[in-house]
Design a protein around this motif. Structure first.
Motif, PDB file in Angstrom:
ATOM      1  N   ALA A  92      -1.034  11.360  -9.718  1.00  0.00           N
ATOM      2  CA  ALA A  92      -2.483  11.478  -9.503  1.00  0.00           C
ATOM      3  C   ALA A  92      -3.071  10.127  -9.106  1.00  0.00           C
ATOM      4  CB  ALA A  92      -3.156  12.006 -10.764  1.00  0.00           C
ATOM      5  N   LEU A  93      -2.606   9.053  -9.758  1.00  0.00           N
ATOM      6  CA  LEU A  93      -3.092   7.711  -9.419  1.00  0.00           C
ATOM      7  C   LEU A  93      -2.617   7.287  -8.031  1.00  0.00           C
ATOM      8  CD1 LEU A  93      -2.491   5.890 -12.842  1.00  0.00           C
ATOM      9  CD2 LEU A  93      -4.690   6.597 -11.862  1.00  0.00           C
ATOM     10  N   ASP A  94      -1.338   7.517  -7.742  1.00  0.00           N
ATOM     11  CA  ASP A  94      -0.804   7.142  -6.426  1.00  0.00           C
ATOM     12  C   ASP A  94      -1.501   7.906  -5.310  1.00  0.00           C
ATOM     13  OD1 ASP A  94       0.974   5.385  -7.601  1.00  0.00           O
ATOM     14  OD2 ASP A  94       2.647   6.793  -7.595  1.00  0.00           O
ATOM     15  N   LEU A 137      -4.419   9.158  -5.333  1.00  0.00           N
ATOM     16  CA  LEU A 137      -5.804   8.712  -5.223  1.00  0.00           C
ATOM     17  C   LEU A 137      -5.917   7.558  -4.231  1.00  0.00           C
ATOM     18  CD1 LEU A 137      -8.766   8.644  -6.213  1.00  0.00           C
ATOM     19  CD2 LEU A 137      -7.997   7.122  -8.060  1.00  0.00           C
ATOM     20  N   ILE A 138      -4.994   6.602  -4.335  1.00  0.00           N
ATOM     21  CA  ILE A 138      -5.029   5.438  -3.447  1.00  0.00           C
ATOM     22  C   ILE A 138      -4.705   5.846  -2.011  1.00  0.00           C
ATOM     23  CG2 ILE A 138      -4.014   3.175  -2.996  1.00  0.00           C
ATOM     24  CD1 ILE A 138      -5.864   3.490  -5.491  1.00  0.00           C
ATOM     25  N   VAL A 139      -3.752   6.728  -1.836  1.00  0.00           N
ATOM     26  CA  VAL A 139      -3.410   7.199  -0.488  1.00  0.00           C
ATOM     27  C   VAL A 139      -4.596   7.955   0.116  1.00  0.00           C
ATOM     28  CG1 VAL A 139      -1.899   8.720   0.844  1.00  0.00           C
ATOM     29  CG2 VAL A 139      -0.942   7.284  -0.969  1.00  0.00           C
ATOM     30  N   ALA A 140      -5.280   8.757  -0.700  1.00  0.00           N
ATOM     31  CA  ALA A 140      -6.441   9.506  -0.203  1.00  0.00           C
ATOM     32  C   ALA A 140      -7.543   8.557   0.250  1.00  0.00           C
ATOM     33  CB  ALA A 140      -6.961  10.435  -1.297  1.00  0.00           C
ATOM     34  N   ILE A 141      -7.775   7.498  -0.520  1.00  0.00           N
ATOM     35  CA  ILE A 141      -8.794   6.516  -0.139  1.00  0.00           C
ATOM     36  C   ILE A 141      -8.414   5.845   1.179  1.00  0.00           C
ATOM     37  CG2 ILE A 141      -9.804   4.277  -0.760  1.00  0.00           C
ATOM     38  CD1 ILE A 141      -9.739   5.211  -3.682  1.00  0.00           C
ATOM     39  N   ALA A 142      -7.142   5.498   1.289  1.00  0.00           N
ATOM     40  CA  ALA A 142      -6.674   4.852   2.521  1.00  0.00           C
ATOM     41  C   ALA A 142      -6.891   5.766   3.728  1.00  0.00           C
ATOM     42  CB  ALA A 142      -5.205   4.486   2.391  1.00  0.00           C
ATOM     43  N   ARG A 143      -6.493   7.018   3.606  1.00  0.00           N
ATOM     44  CA  ARG A 143      -6.654   7.964   4.719  1.00  0.00           C
ATOM     45  C   ARG A 143      -8.124   8.170   5.074  1.00  0.00           C
ATOM     46  NH1 ARG A 143      -2.151  10.697   6.242  1.00  0.00           N
ATOM     47  NH2 ARG A 143      -0.376  10.803   4.787  1.00  0.00           N
ATOM     48  N   GLN A 144      -8.957   8.320   4.037  1.00  0.00           N
ATOM     49  CA  GLN A 144     -10.361   8.637   4.285  1.00  0.00           C
ATOM     50  C   GLN A 144     -11.174   7.423   4.732  1.00  0.00           C
ATOM     51  OE1 GLN A 144     -12.141  11.383   1.296  1.00  0.00           O
ATOM     52  NE2 GLN A 144     -10.060  11.658   0.526  1.00  0.00           N
ATOM     53  N   LYS A 155       3.073   5.419   3.470  1.00  0.00           N
ATOM     54  CA  LYS A 155       4.276   5.822   2.766  1.00  0.00           C
ATOM     55  C   LYS A 155       4.603   4.881   1.606  1.00  0.00           C
ATOM     56  CE  LYS A 155       9.112   7.110   3.510  1.00  0.00           C
ATOM     57  NZ  LYS A 155      10.218   7.226   4.498  1.00  0.00           N
ATOM     58  N   GLY A 156       4.357   3.599   1.793  1.00  0.00           N
ATOM     59  CA  GLY A 156       4.675   2.629   0.751  1.00  0.00           C
ATOM     60  C   GLY A 156       3.525   2.316  -0.179  1.00  0.00           C
ATOM     61  N   LEU A 157       2.399   3.021  -0.011  1.00  0.00           N
ATOM     62  CA  LEU A 157       1.208   2.731  -0.813  1.00  0.00           C
ATOM     63  C   LEU A 157       1.285   3.436  -2.160  1.00  0.00           C
ATOM     64  CD1 LEU A 157      -1.378   1.097  -0.381  1.00  0.00           C
ATOM     65  CD2 LEU A 157      -2.484   3.202   0.425  1.00  0.00           C
ATOM     66  N   MET A 158       1.018   2.700  -3.223  1.00  0.00           N
ATOM     67  CA  MET A 158       0.988   3.280  -4.562  1.00  0.00           C
ATOM     68  C   MET A 158      -0.026   2.537  -5.419  1.00  0.00           C
ATOM     69  SD  MET A 158       4.645   1.823  -6.002  1.00  0.00           S
ATOM     70  CE  MET A 158       4.475   2.670  -7.569  1.00  0.00           C
ATOM     71  N   PHE A 159      -0.456   3.195  -6.474  1.00  0.00           N
ATOM     72  CA  PHE A 159      -1.428   2.593  -7.378  1.00  0.00           C
ATOM     73  C   PHE A 159      -0.752   1.440  -8.110  1.00  0.00           C
ATOM     74  CE2 PHE A 159      -4.047   1.941 -11.026  1.00  0.00           C
ATOM     75  CZ  PHE A 159      -5.305   2.419 -10.715  1.00  0.00           C
ATOM     76  N   PRO A 160      -1.282   0.228  -7.984  1.00  0.00           N
ATOM     77  CA  PRO A 160      -0.637  -0.920  -8.645  1.00  0.00           C
ATOM     78  C   PRO A 160      -0.908  -0.920 -10.148  1.00  0.00           C
ATOM     79  CG  PRO A 160      -2.664  -1.620  -7.604  1.00  0.00           C
ATOM     80  CD  PRO A 160      -2.487  -0.168  -7.232  1.00  0.00           C
ATOM     81  N   ILE A 161       0.123  -1.215 -10.917  1.00  0.00           N
ATOM     82  CA  ILE A 161      -0.023  -1.391 -12.363  1.00  0.00           C
ATOM     83  C   ILE A 161       0.661  -2.709 -12.695  1.00  0.00           C
ATOM     84  CG2 ILE A 161       0.509  -0.487 -14.654  1.00  0.00           C
ATOM     85  CD1 ILE A 161       0.534   2.310 -13.477  1.00  0.00           C
ATOM     86  N   CYS A 162      -0.142  -3.733 -12.937  1.00  0.00           N
ATOM     87  CA  CYS A 162       0.381  -5.101 -13.054  1.00  0.00           C
ATOM     88  C   CYS A 162       0.087  -5.702 -14.419  1.00  0.00           C
ATOM     89  CB  CYS A 162      -0.224  -5.985 -11.961  1.00  0.00           C
ATOM     90  SG  CYS A 162       0.037  -5.344 -10.288  1.00  0.00           S
ATOM     91  N   GLY A 163       1.135  -6.178 -15.059  1.00  0.00           N
ATOM     92  CA  GLY A 163       0.978  -6.793 -16.371  1.00  0.00           C
ATOM     93  C   GLY A 163       0.634  -8.268 -16.320  1.00  0.00           C
ATOM     94  N   THR A 164       0.764  -8.885 -15.134  1.00  0.00           N
ATOM     95  CA  THR A 164       0.444 -10.309 -14.981  1.00  0.00           C
ATOM     96  C   THR A 164      -0.345 -10.532 -13.705  1.00  0.00           C
ATOM     97  OG1 THR A 164       2.453 -10.828 -13.714  1.00  0.00           O
ATOM     98  CG2 THR A 164       2.606 -10.923 -16.132  1.00  0.00           C
ATOM     99  N   LEU A 165      -1.085 -11.640 -13.680  1.00  0.00           N
ATOM    100  CA  LEU A 165      -1.842 -11.996 -12.477  1.00  0.00           C
ATOM    101  C   LEU A 165      -0.895 -12.267 -11.312  1.00  0.00           C
ATOM    102  CD1 LEU A 165      -4.509 -12.683 -11.083  1.00  0.00           C
ATOM    103  CD2 LEU A 165      -4.316 -15.013 -12.013  1.00  0.00           C
ATOM    104  N   LYS A 201      -0.369  -7.849  -0.305  1.00  0.00           N
ATOM    105  CA  LYS A 201       0.030  -7.497   1.063  1.00  0.00           C
ATOM    106  C   LYS A 201       0.091  -5.983   1.234  1.00  0.00           C
ATOM    107  CE  LYS A 201       3.574  -8.355   4.571  1.00  0.00           C
ATOM    108  NZ  LYS A 201       4.864  -9.049   4.866  1.00  0.00           N
ATOM    109  N   ALA A 202       0.638  -5.300   0.257  1.00  0.00           N
ATOM    110  CA  ALA A 202       0.753  -3.844   0.330  1.00  0.00           C
ATOM    111  C   ALA A 202      -0.608  -3.161   0.240  1.00  0.00           C
ATOM    112  CB  ALA A 202       1.652  -3.340  -0.798  1.00  0.00           C
ATOM    113  N   LEU A 203      -1.570  -3.836  -0.413  1.00  0.00           N
ATOM    114  CA  LEU A 203      -2.906  -3.248  -0.584  1.00  0.00           C
ATOM    115  C   LEU A 203      -3.889  -3.694   0.492  1.00  0.00           C
ATOM    116  CD1 LEU A 203      -3.281  -3.764  -4.449  1.00  0.00           C
ATOM    117  CD2 LEU A 203      -2.543  -1.690  -3.261  1.00  0.00           C
TER     118      LEU A 203
END
Length: 272
Positions: free
Chosen positions: A75-77, A79-86, A96-106, A114-116
């Protein structure tokens, strides 16, 4: 923007969790296990053992647990692809390589830029605001962040091995009455030497062991144990399956609402 598909996937995860909870409740309500007390041959100890008449369908529950987790992550991934398309991104390579980032560090967050890059600024800002590495700034700790838990569970390819039944010692209720062969033996056995054992959930497993200094004549009483089906996270911590799924679902919903709210604000500004 239209996020109906993502909301539907979130709803599907909720349905899976509710159905799983109902099935676990039905199994527990069928009285699939009990306990029995037995005196040792030397009569200087007695044990409380588990009796399992119906084993829980762990493989099936584990699969459904994993499926619910997958839906939340997807659902999170999506969501980001839908925003990109729209917002006009048409390059399938980027999508294809876009996914919702979940980052534990800065540092990890910066490595994802780069991917975003194909996403609008308002979206990247909204994503940064919900990242786990931000938690310490708000008085929390990383091990409390449910996005990280979701990421680790989703990355696991053996969800059925991540679910197990376990006894909850805090739910033990027991009122034993021990009769000793002699009054001296009874007096010598106070206070009782008691051991609580959290072993595997299987027929014959020892739950409690009472050692005495006097020989036991008989043992009787009422006993009640509560079993809880738990999910074992990659870091080794255990959580009740239904409680964990409910918490993951609620936090995923909050994160999605935050990003979708940013999308609505951006849309409002562009339409003004």
């Amino acid at each position: 923007m239209d996020f109906s598909d993502q909301v539907s996937r979130l709803a599907r995860a909720h349905q899976l969790g509710a159905a799983l909870s109902a099935d676990m409740g039905a199994w527990g309500g069928s009285t699939p296990y009990g306990v029995r007390a037995s005196i040792a041959e030397d009569r200087l100890s007695w044990e409380l053992r588990l009796q399992v008449s119906q084993s829980p369908p762990l493989a099936e529950w584990g699969f459904r647990f994993g499926e619910a987790v997958n839906h939340l992550r997807a659902a999170l991934d999506n969501l980001i692809v839908a925003i990109a398309r729209q917002t006009g991104v048409t390059d399938e390579k980027h999508l294809k390589g876009l996914m919702f980032p979940i980052c534990g560090t800065l540092k990890e967050w910066k490595s994802r830029q780069k991917a975003l890059a194909c996403l609008p600024d308002w979206c990247r800002d909204a994503l940064e605001q919900v990242q786990p590495f931000q938690r310490s700034e708000h008085g929390g700790t990383l091990d409390e962040d449910l996005l990280l838990v979701l990421r680790e569970l989703d990355n696991s390819t053996k969800h059925h091995l991540q679910v197990k039944p376990d006894l909850a010692p805090q739910a033990i209720r027991h009122a034993p009455t021990v009769e000793f062969e002699t009054e001296a033996g009874a007096a010598a056995s106070v206070p009782p030497d008691t051991e609580v054992i959290t072993g595997p959930f299987e027929d014959g497993a020892v739950l409690l062991r009472y050692r005495t200094k006097g020989r036991i004549k008989s043992i009787k009483g009422q006993y009640n144990y509560t079993a809880q089906v738990q999910a074992v996270c990659p870091d080794g911590r255990s959580h009740g399956v239904t409680d964990l799924l409910a918490a993951l679902w609620e936090y995923t919903r909050i994160v999605m609402r935050h990003v979708m709210g940013a999308a609505e604000q951006a849309e409002g500004r562009s339409g003004a």
